[in-house]
Design a protein around this motif. Structure first.
Motif: not given
Length: 199
Positions: A19-35, A46-55
Motif C-alpha cells: 500500500v505504501a509503495s502504491l502511494f510512492r508510485r503515484l507520488n502522493i504523500n501519506i499524512i497519516s496511516l493507522t492500521v 487501514m485509515t489513510i490520510v493523503a495529500d492529493a488533488a481532488d481529481h
C-alpha cells in the motif's frame, strides 16, 4: 487537499508495504496511516490520510482496488464522519507546577496516565485541533521555564468512521439487515442506513 481513505485489507505479510509503495508510485504523500483489527476476522482496517488533488482521489481508490490483498476501499473524507486521534504527551513537571498542569489537562478533558518525580504523561483523545491546542498551551507556558515543558509527544494517526452508514457485515452483527453473504472479490461493500442515524 487532504483525502481520507478507509481500506479493508487481508492480514498478510507485506500488505502495508504494498500500500505504501502504491502511494510512492503515484507520488502522493501519506499524512497519516493507522492500521488495526476490524470487525471481520482476518481483515484489518487501514485509515489513510493523503495529500492529493481532488481529481486524484478516484485514481487512488481504483489503484487500491487493484491490489490483491485489498478487500474494500471507501473515500470518506467529504462524507459525514467521526474522526479521532490519540496522543500521549510527556511533560516536565515539578512540585510547584504539577497542579497547574493537572488543571490544564482537566480543561482539555485529558487525563494523567503516568506520574514521575520530574515528569508526567497526559493522554488526550479528540480531533487534531484539540490536541494541537493542548500542545501549544504547554509550549507557551514553557517560555517562562528554564527547561522545555513538553519532553516527548507520541500521536496515533487519524481514526475515522462514516456516520449513519453500516456495511452489511456490521448490520448482521447487530442482528439486523440482509443475511445475504458478502460478494466475493474486490467489490465495494453495500451500505444501509443506520436505524439511529441522528445519534
Amino acid at each position: 487537499m487532504l483525502h481520507t481513505f478507509v481500506a479493508y485489507v487481508e492480514d498478510k505479510p507485506g500488505v502495508l508495504t504494498r500500500v505504501a509503495s502504491l502511494f510512492r508510485r503515484l507520488n502522493i504523500n501519506i499524512i497519516s496511516l493507522t492500521v488495526g483489527h476490524s470487525e471481520r476476522p482476518s481483515v484489518s482496517r487501514m485509515t489513510i490520510v493523503a495529500d492529493a488533488a481532488d481529481h486524484a482521489a478516484d485514481r487512488i481508490r481504483a489503484s487500491l482496488y487493484k491490489l490483491d490483498d485489498v478487500v474494500d476501499v471507501d473515500d470518506i473524507g467529504k462524507a459525514p464522519n467521526v474522526t479521532r486521534e490519540l496522543a500521549l504527551i510527556k511533560v516536565a513537571a515539578t512540585a510547584h507546577n504539577r497542579s497547574h498542569i493537572f488543571e490544564l489537562a482537566e480543561v482539555f478533558r485529558a487525563r494523567i496516565v503516568d506520574l514521575a518525580p520530574d515528569s508526567l504523561m497526559i493522554e488526550i483523545t479528540g480531533v487534531e485541533s484539540k490536541i494541537e491546542g493542548l500542545i501549544q498551551v504547554l509550549n507557551e507556558l514553557a517560555l517562562n521555564e528554564t527547561e522545555p515543558r513538553v519532553i516527548e509527544v507520541c500521536r496515533s494517526g487519524k481514526m475515522t468512521m462514516r456516520r449513519g452508514k453500516h456495511s452489511k457485515g456490521v448490520l448482521r452483527a447487530m442482528g439486523a439487515g440482509d443475511p445475504e453473504q458478502p460478494k466475493p472479490g474486490n467489490q465495494p461493500l453495500e451500505t444501509a442506513d443506520n436505524f439511529a442515524d441522528n445519534i
